[in-house]
Write a protein that holds these residues in place. Structure first.
Motif, short mmCIF file in Angstrom:
data_model
loop_
_atom_site.label_atom_id
_atom_site.label_comp_id
_atom_site.label_asym_id
_atom_site.label_seq_id
_atom_site.Cartn_x
_atom_site.Cartn_y
_atom_site.Cartn_z
N HIS A 263 43.58 23.20 67.15
CA HIS A 263 42.48 22.52 67.84
C HIS A 263 41.56 23.57 68.46
CE1 HIS A 263 40.19 19.62 70.04
NE2 HIS A 263 40.96 18.63 69.62
N LYS A 264 40.30 23.52 68.12
CA LYS A 264 39.35 24.56 68.55
C LYS A 264 39.04 24.51 70.04
CE LYS A 264 37.11 25.01 64.03
NZ LYS A 264 35.84 24.92 63.27
N ASP A 265 39.42 23.42 70.70
CA ASP A 265 39.14 23.29 72.13
C ASP A 265 40.32 23.73 73.00
OD1 ASP A 265 37.18 22.75 73.95
OD2 ASP A 265 37.28 20.57 73.80
N LEU A 266 41.39 24.25 72.37
CA LEU A 266 42.59 24.60 73.10
C LEU A 266 43.01 26.04 72.81
CD1 LEU A 266 44.68 21.36 72.46
CD2 LEU A 266 43.35 21.92 74.51
N ASN A 267 43.46 26.74 73.85
CA ASN A 267 43.91 28.13 73.72
C ASN A 267 45.44 28.16 73.61
OD1 ASN A 267 44.10 30.92 73.79
ND2 ASN A 267 43.84 31.05 76.00
N VAL A 268 45.94 27.74 72.45
CA VAL A 268 47.38 27.70 72.22
C VAL A 268 47.85 29.09 71.78
CG1 VAL A 268 49.26 26.57 70.98
CG2 VAL A 268 47.17 25.29 71.50
N VAL A 269 48.75 29.68 72.56
CA VAL A 269 49.16 31.06 72.29
C VAL A 269 50.58 31.16 71.75
CG1 VAL A 269 47.58 32.07 73.97
CG2 VAL A 269 49.86 31.35 74.72
N GLY A 270 51.32 30.07 71.71
CA GLY A 270 52.68 30.12 71.17
C GLY A 270 53.47 28.92 71.62
N GLY A 271 54.78 28.95 71.35
CA GLY A 271 55.61 27.83 71.75
C GLY A 271 56.95 27.83 71.08
N VAL A 272 57.63 26.69 71.18
CA VAL A 272 58.97 26.55 70.62
C VAL A 272 59.18 25.09 70.23
CG1 VAL A 272 60.05 26.05 72.85
CG2 VAL A 272 61.42 27.09 71.02
N ASN A 273 60.01 24.87 69.24
CA ASN A 273 60.39 23.52 68.85
C ASN A 273 61.85 23.26 69.22
OD1 ASN A 273 60.26 20.93 67.27
ND2 ASN A 273 61.86 22.01 66.13
N CYS A 274 62.10 22.17 69.93
CA CYS A 274 63.46 21.81 70.33
C CYS A 274 63.94 20.53 69.65
CB CYS A 274 63.52 21.63 71.85
SG CYS A 274 63.33 23.17 72.79
N ILE A 275 63.19 20.05 68.66
CA ILE A 275 63.57 18.85 67.92
C ILE A 275 64.29 19.27 66.65
CG2 ILE A 275 62.73 16.81 66.69
CD1 ILE A 275 62.50 16.57 69.69
N ALA A 276 65.48 18.76 66.43
CA ALA A 276 66.28 19.14 65.27
C ALA A 276 65.56 18.80 63.97
CB ALA A 276 67.63 18.41 65.31
N GLY A 277 65.71 19.69 62.99
CA GLY A 277 65.16 19.44 61.66
C GLY A 277 63.71 19.83 61.50
N ASN A 278 63.14 20.50 62.50
CA ASN A 278 61.74 20.90 62.41
C ASN A 278 61.60 22.27 63.07
OD1 ASN A 278 58.84 21.11 62.85
ND2 ASN A 278 58.76 18.92 62.39
#
Length: 405
Positions: free
Chosen positions: A149-164
């Motif tokens: 999304h061009k309006d957001l400064n997303v710099v990273g993250g993590v997924n805690c949902i199994a299977g993804n």
């Protein structure tokens, strides 16, 4: 135990990005056009004229450099013309009008009513002036965030949902929350309370907006491991439960450890129209629990016209939880923000109120680095206002206000 996002069903707001005329008066040729002695015009023809034939004739006769020919919605063509060519074509009996071409563009950035209502547009960052960003990191513990999304400064993250393996938002809720907290001040879309703050997508809810305490604990654990970077965490989610203790070996203990590491947690009070004392994590003393009010015009006074069927202007939102565990109120009705897929939507709930306060906490920490979560809560409450009505428990929490931050 299942948990869910604290918001109501989404309401699509049409036309968030519409094409409009870029000027109220005829556009003057640019300096480059003037240097070449020509500019682009739309030549509209009278009924019966053949657009292609007339355009070809004008190309030969006055040197029109034709770029478009219109045959259906309009009879005519577009071309670069010199001033003398414009004068000549205006005398052609087949020509109805010679109009200067004009620019069109997406509509200007919208400053949502909630952003104005809590004073973010007059804070130190002046949300909505089209410049600047807040040097703070916010974790959005939710359905993920749209990283493109061009309006957001997303710099990273993590997924805690199994299977993804991805923290990409497959629901939209987390992206909406992220935008209210920190959408960029970039003259497009919307703007958040702490514009441009770095966003960390912590995906603990699936595409339906549901998850479990185990996935939420995974998210809290990850944020705590990154407490040297992340200052604020927003949790627009919840489920039933009790207060517990900082040694309960469960959710409360995890929150206690994370806040002790320096992370300020802001959470939604819940949408069950009941006392928040039975809602987790809202009942935890270590978090900033947020209820919702309706605000439709960005101003105090109660004069705004409702834009959806969720209450009157400047009143407590009927769906919102309440009680002594709630620390602050914030706008949470018909809130316009970012949406997955690069779009924008308006939805309602305490999920939407919470990120107003998360953004406020980030804004506060940008000028008070190192402040403890308890200090952040105390100072946000002290800066709040009481210019709204309808709190059902008789003990009105302050409405977050960042105008002095």
């Amino acid at each position: 135990m299942k948990i869910k996002r604290w918001s109501t069903m989404p309401l699509l707001l049409a036309g968030a990005l519409a094409v409009t005329s870029g000027a109220a008066s005829a556009a003057a040729p640019s300096s480059a056009d003037a240097a070449r002695g020509s500019a682009t015009y739309i030549v509209s023809l009278k009924a019966g004229a053949d657009p292609a034939a007339v355009a070809a004739s004008h190309a030969r006769r006055v040197g029109a450099s034709v770029s478009q020919v219109y045959r259906h919605a309009l009879k005519g063509y577009a071309a670069r013309l010199t001033p003398s060519a414009v004068r000549a074509l205006s005398q052609d009996p087949r020509v109805a009008a010679v109009l200067p071409d004009r620019e069109v563009h997406i509509t200007a950035q919208t400053v949502p009513a909630g952003i104005r209502r809590i004073g973010a547009d007059v804070s130190s960052t002046r949300a909505g002036d089209g410049r600047g960003s807040v040097d703070v990191d916010i974790a959005i513990i939710d359905t993920g965030i749209d990283p493109r999304h061009k309006d957001l400064n997303v710099v990273g993250g993590v997924n805690c949902i199994a299977g993804n393996l991805s923290y990409n938002d497959l629901n939209g809720h987390g992206t909406h929350v992220a935008g209210t907290a920190a959408a960029k001040d970039n003259k497009m879309g919307v703007v958040g309370v702490a514009p441009g703050a770095r966003l960390w997508a912590v995906r603990v809810l699936d595409a339906t907006g549901s998850g479990s305490w185990s996935s939420v604990l995974c998210g809290i654990d990850w944020v705590t491991a990154h407490a040297d970077t992340i200052e604020v965490a927003n949790m627009s989610l919840g489920g039933s439960g009790s207060e517990g203790s900082c040694t309960d070996h469960g959710m409360r203990e995890a929150i206690c450890r994370s806040t002790a590491a320096g992370v300020t947690y802001v959470v939604a009070a819940g949408n069950a129209s009941m006392d928040a004392s039975s809602s987790v994590p809202a009942t935890f003393p270590e978090v900033i629990a947020v209820s919702a009010i309706a605000d439709f015009d960005g101003l105090a006074g109660g004069f705004g016209t409702p834009t959806c069927a969720y209450g009157s202007d400047d009143t407590f939102a009927g769906v919102s939880n309440y009680g002594s565990d709630v620390d602050l109120a914030a706008p949470g009705v018909c809130v316009l923000s970012t949406w997955r897929g690069g779009g924008y939507r308006s939805i309602s709930g305490t999920s939407m109120a919470s990120p107003h306060v998360a953004g406020a906490a980030a804004l506060y920490l940008s000028t008070h680095p190192g402040a403890t979560p308890a200090t952040v809560r105390t100072d946000l409450r002290a800066a709040g206002t009481f210019d709204w009505t309808g709190d059902p428990d008789g003990t009105q929490e302050p409405l977050v206000n960042v105008s002095g931050f």
